[in-house]
Design a protein around this motif. Structure first.
Motif, mmCIF file in Angstrom:
data_model
loop_
_atom_site.group_PDB
_atom_site.id
_atom_site.type_symbol
_atom_site.label_atom_id
_atom_site.label_comp_id
_atom_site.label_asym_id
_atom_site.label_seq_id
_atom_site.Cartn_x
_atom_site.Cartn_y
_atom_site.Cartn_z
ATOM 1 N N ASN A 165 68.791 9.948 3.820
ATOM 2 C CA ASN A 165 69.168 8.639 4.335
ATOM 3 C C ASN A 165 69.709 7.852 3.400
ATOM 4 O OD1 ASN A 165 68.424 5.561 4.887
ATOM 5 N ND2 ASN A 165 68.662 6.459 7.136
ATOM 6 N N ASP A 168 67.546 5.473 1.617
ATOM 7 C CA ASP A 168 66.150 6.106 0.927
ATOM 8 C C ASP A 168 66.999 6.481 -0.629
ATOM 9 O OD1 ASP A 168 64.342 5.744 2.854
ATOM 10 O OD2 ASP A 168 64.769 7.881 3.756
ATOM 11 N N ASN A 171 67.578 3.248 -2.568
ATOM 12 C CA ASN A 171 66.203 2.751 -3.175
ATOM 13 C C ASN A 171 65.740 3.534 -4.383
ATOM 14 O OD1 ASN A 171 66.453 0.679 -1.471
ATOM 15 N ND2 ASN A 171 65.108 1.739 0.119
#
Length: 185
Positions: A165, A168, A171
């Motif tokens: 994703n 994700d 981050n």
């Protein structure tokens, strides 16, 4: 007359003639020059080269001994079988770069602009580079939420083709980059 020229001089003359012949051939056929290492490379070629290493499940290694490096698909060059060596191979670079030197042959792009053959470079707070993955394709072109990537992961996983994703991976400290000589196709 040839016998009057020393062996070293003959080798130099032959090398010069070969270089001239090669440059004339490339001047007559610019497409041949574009297919070489370090120049333009089509996106489809980048993905095909990545898939070749994935299909061969090339084992991960950061060994600097070039005798352990891996040939690319057509035995044109050998590359270190780690994350950045994998990207160097896929992009048809002339040498096996590391994550710290990949930015010298690429530029940052926006997440929504990712196309097959682009890469995702992980950096830490002090901008040290840690890892790189190759963007394969969006799962859903209309949402740009998830995508597939290739990577030479680690000694535990070797080659990977996985789905992630965007939120994700952002981050986790990754940002998208594009090889300066990647072209359509």
């Amino acid at each position: 007359m040839w016998s009057m020229i020393g062996r070293r001089s003959r080798a130099g003359v032959i090398a010069a003639l070969v270089a001239v012949a090669a440059s004339l051939l490339l001047a007559q056929n610019p497409a041949a020059a574009a297919t070489g290492y370090g120049g333009d490379v089509k996106r489809s070629v980048v993905i095909s080269r990545a898939k070749d290493w994935f299909d061969r499940n090339v084992p991960y290694s950061q060994n600097l001994d070039e005798s352990t490096w891996v040939w690319d698909e057509n035995h044109g060059h050998k590359y270190r079988p780690d994350c950045s060596g994998f990207i160097s191979m896929a992009w048809r670079l002339t040498s096996s770069r590391n994550t710290g030197t990949l930015p010298a042959v690429s530029h940052t792009i926006n997440w929504n602009d990712l196309l097959p053959g682009d890469a995702l470079l992980k950096t830490t707070g002090n901008l040290a580079t840690e890892h790189v993955r190759l963007f394969d394709r969006w799962v859903d072109e209309s949402t740009h939420a998830d995508f597939w990537y290739y990577e030479e992961g680690s000694t535990a996983t070797d080659m990977n083709h996985a789905r992630v994703n965007v939120r994700d991976i952002r981050n986790a400290g990754y940002h998208p980059i594009r090889y300066d000589h990647i072209v359509k196709g």
